[in-house]
Design an enzyme around this catalytic site. Structure first.
Site, short mmCIF file in Angstrom:
data_model
loop_
_atom_site.label_atom_id
_atom_site.label_comp_id
_atom_site.label_asym_id
_atom_site.label_seq_id
_atom_site.Cartn_x
_atom_site.Cartn_y
_atom_site.Cartn_z
N HIS A 67 -7.74 9.64 4.79
CA HIS A 67 -8.45 8.35 4.77
C HIS A 67 -8.76 7.96 3.33
O HIS A 67 -9.82 8.30 2.80
CB HIS A 67 -9.74 8.44 5.59
N ASN A 85 -5.88 -2.12 4.50
CA ASN A 85 -6.62 -3.32 4.10
C ASN A 85 -6.41 -3.65 2.63
O ASN A 85 -7.33 -3.68 1.81
CB ASN A 85 -8.11 -3.22 4.44
N ASP A 132 -8.91 -0.63 9.86
CA ASP A 132 -10.04 -0.08 9.11
C ASP A 132 -10.68 -1.12 8.21
O ASP A 132 -10.01 -1.93 7.57
CB ASP A 132 -9.59 1.11 8.27
N ASP A 182 -12.68 8.90 2.70
CA ASP A 182 -12.89 7.45 2.72
C ASP A 182 -13.01 6.93 1.28
O ASP A 182 -13.89 6.10 0.96
CB ASP A 182 -14.12 7.08 3.54
#
Length: 438
Positions: free
Chosen positions: A61, A95, A153, A309
Site C-alpha cells: 500500500h 489515485n 483507495d 500507506d
C-alpha cells in the site's frame, strides 16, 4: 554474478527456516540455502554478527503519485525510498492524475518503474472509472496490463451494488478488491478521530464505527460472492472484530495495519505540538483502545500484513491549517524500525511473524513473486539489523516529501541492505558490509 552470503541468520517462514545458513545467489535467483556452502567461485559477502537475511519486504500500500503529482513523489524517488526502507517491491495505489483506471496508465507506471530499475512496482487499478463510483473500470484490461488488485483507495467504493460487481468481476481473475473502508455519511467533513482530543482542539471528528461499517459491508459481500476482500489501513477495534468474525466464518477477508496505527494514538493531535498536520491521516489516529486492538490483532494472527500507506505531500500542502491539510504521511523509510522497536523488541511478535507480515503474506494476498527464499525464487532479499540504533531525520529521507510525525524518534532496529534480483541496491553506510563489484 554469483554471491554467497555467509554468516547470517536466515528467517524464511515459508520454508520453516530460522537459523544460521548461507545463501547462494546465482544471477537474479536464489540458487541454494544451506550450512557452510562451498564458495565455488562466488563472491563472498560476510554478513556481520546479528544480521538477519529474509525474503525481500513487500509494501502492498503505497502512493507513488506519478503520473500527475510529481511534486510530491515520483516512481524513481518512491522506489529509492522503498529500497532504503528494506522493501524490494511496492504495490502502488491508483489515485494518480489521471487515475489508473486504464491499461495505458498502467503501462506508463510500469515503464517508469523499469527506468528507475529499483524496487519492483506492482500497479493496483481503480475499481471505477476515475474512481468516481459510477461505472466499473475495465478490470480485465487492467489485469492484462499488469494490475494485481483493484481499489478506489482514498474513497470507499460508492455503493454496495458496485462493490458486489467489483468483487464478482475481480473474482474471475482471482484478484483481491482492496477497500478504503468508510461510511461517507458518518465521516462527513471529519478530520480527526471523534474523541477527547478532537473535541478539546475543536476538530470535527469521525468515529471508528465509520470505518467498521465499511468493513462489515465488505465482509458480507465477500461472503456472498466468494471473492477476496482486503481491508486497507485498518485502525478501529470494531473493524478488527468484523474481520475476525469473517475469518471464523470462512470468508476470504484479509487486512493490513500501518505502523502509525500501532504506534500512535490521537493524543498526538495535542502533544508535543498541537495541530501538527503530520498527525493528520485517514483513517485517523485513534484512541489507545484501538491502537491496543491493532497490536493484539498483529500478535494473534488476525492481521495479515503491515503496510505503510506511504502518502507523500509537499511541505507547502501540509503547512496550512489542520482542516485544510491533506491526509497522509510518508512511511517507507520508517516502517522497519517502528516494527522492530514496537513489536519485536517489545516482545509482542517473533521475528518470523514480522517477516510473515511484511513479506510472505503480502506476496500471497497479491499473488506476486516473493515472500520466500526457496531455490529458484527471485533473489529479492532484505538484510535486517535488529539492534541497529536508528534516528529518524525527516530532512534525510529519500522520499521527495518529508511529512512524518516520527522526526527525531530514536528506534532500535533497521535495514542493513536491500537486494532486488540479486543486485544490492541499498547498503546502510553505518554497517560494514561489501558486496563486491558487479
Amino acid at each position: 554474478m554469483k554471491r554467497l552470503l555467509k554468516g547470517g541468520r536466515v528467517v524464511d517462514p515459508a520454508n520453516g527456516i530460522d537459523g544460521a545458513r548461507d545463501v547462494l545467489i546465482d544471477g537474479d535467483r536464489i540458487a541454494r540455502i544451506g550450512a557452510d556452502l562451498p564458495v565455488d567461485g562466488a563472491t563472498v559477502v560476510e554478513i556481520p554478527d546479528g544480521m538477519v537475511i529474509c525474503p525481500g519486504l513487500i509494501d502492498m500500500h503505497v502512493h507513488l503519485r506519478e503520473p500527475g503529482q510529481e511534486h510530491k513523489e515520483t516512481i524513481a524517488s518512491g522506489t529509492a525510498a522503498a529500497v532504503a526502507g528494506g522493501f524490494t517491491a511496492v504495490a502502488c495505489m491508483p489515485n494518480t492524475n489521471p487515475v489508473n483506471d486504464d491499461a495505458n496508465v498502467t503501462a506508463y507506471i510500469l515503464a517508469r518503474a523499469r527506468e528507475a530499475n529499483l524496487a519492483r512496482v506492482y500497479p493496483i487499478g481503480a475499481v471505477s472509472r476515475s474512481s468516481k463510483g459510477e461505472l466499473l473500470a475495465d478490470i480485465g484490461d487492467l489485469r492484462k496490463a499488469g494490475c494485481v488488485a483493484i481499489t478506489d483507495d482514498g474513497h470507499p467504493v460508492a455503493t454496495a451494488i458496485l462493490l458486489r460487481r467489483a468483487l464478482e468481476y475481480a473474482g474471475m481473475f482471482d484478484m483481491p478488491v482492496i477497500e478504503h473502508c468508510e461510511d461517507p455519511s458518518l465521516k462527513g467533513d471529519g478530520v480527526a478521530h471523534e474523541g477527547y482530543y478532537a473535541a478539546t482542539l475543536g476538530l470535527r471528528g469521525m468515529p471508528g464505527a465509520c470505518e467498521a461499517l465499511g468493513v462489515e459491508r465488505g465482509v458480507l459481500l465477500s461472503e456472498l460472492t466468494g471473492s477476496a476482500f482486503h481491508v486497507a489501513h485498518m485502525s478501529a477495534r470494531a473493524s478488527l472484530r468484523a474481520v475476525r468474525k469473517g475469518k471464523e466464518a470462512g470468508v476470504r477477508v484479509t487486512c493490513e495495519v500501518a505502523p502509525h496505527h500501532f504506534t500512535l494514538t490521537d493524543e498526538a493531535l495535542a502533544t508535543p505540538l498541537a495541530y501538527d498536520t503530520n498527525t493528520k491521516m485517514n483513517p485517523p489516529l485513534r484512541e489507545a483502545e484501538d491502537r491496543d486492538a491493532m497490536l493484539a490483532g498483529i500478535a494473534d494472527g488476525t492481521v495479515d500484513a503491515i503496510a505503510t500507506d506511504h502518502a507523500p505531500h509537499h511541505y507547502d500542502e501540509k503547512n496550512v491549517e489542520f482542516d485544510l491539510a491533506p491526509f497522509g504521511i510518508v512511511g517507507l523509510e520508517t516502517a522497519v524500525s517502528l516494527s522492530f522497536d514496537r513489536l519485536v523488541h517489545a516482545g509482542r511478535v517473533r521475528l518470523s511473524r514480522l517477516v510473515e507480515l511484511m513479506s510472505l503474506n503480502p506476496a500471497r494476498i497479491l499473488k506476486v513473486n516473493g515472500g520466500t527464499l526457496s531455490e529458484g525464487a527471485p533473489a529479492d532479499i532484505t538484510i535486517l539489523a535488529p539492534d541497529l540504533k536508528v534516528r529518524v531525520e525527516a530532512a534525510k529521507l529519500r522520499s521527495r516529501s518529508k511529512n512524518t510525525p516520527f522526526d527525531g524518534w530514536v528506534l532500535r532496529g533497521g535495514v542493513a541492505a536491500t537486494m532486488v534480483g540479486g543486485r544490492p541496491l541499498f547498503v546502510n553506510p553505518d554497517i560494514r558490509m561489501s558486496f563486491g563489484h558487479e
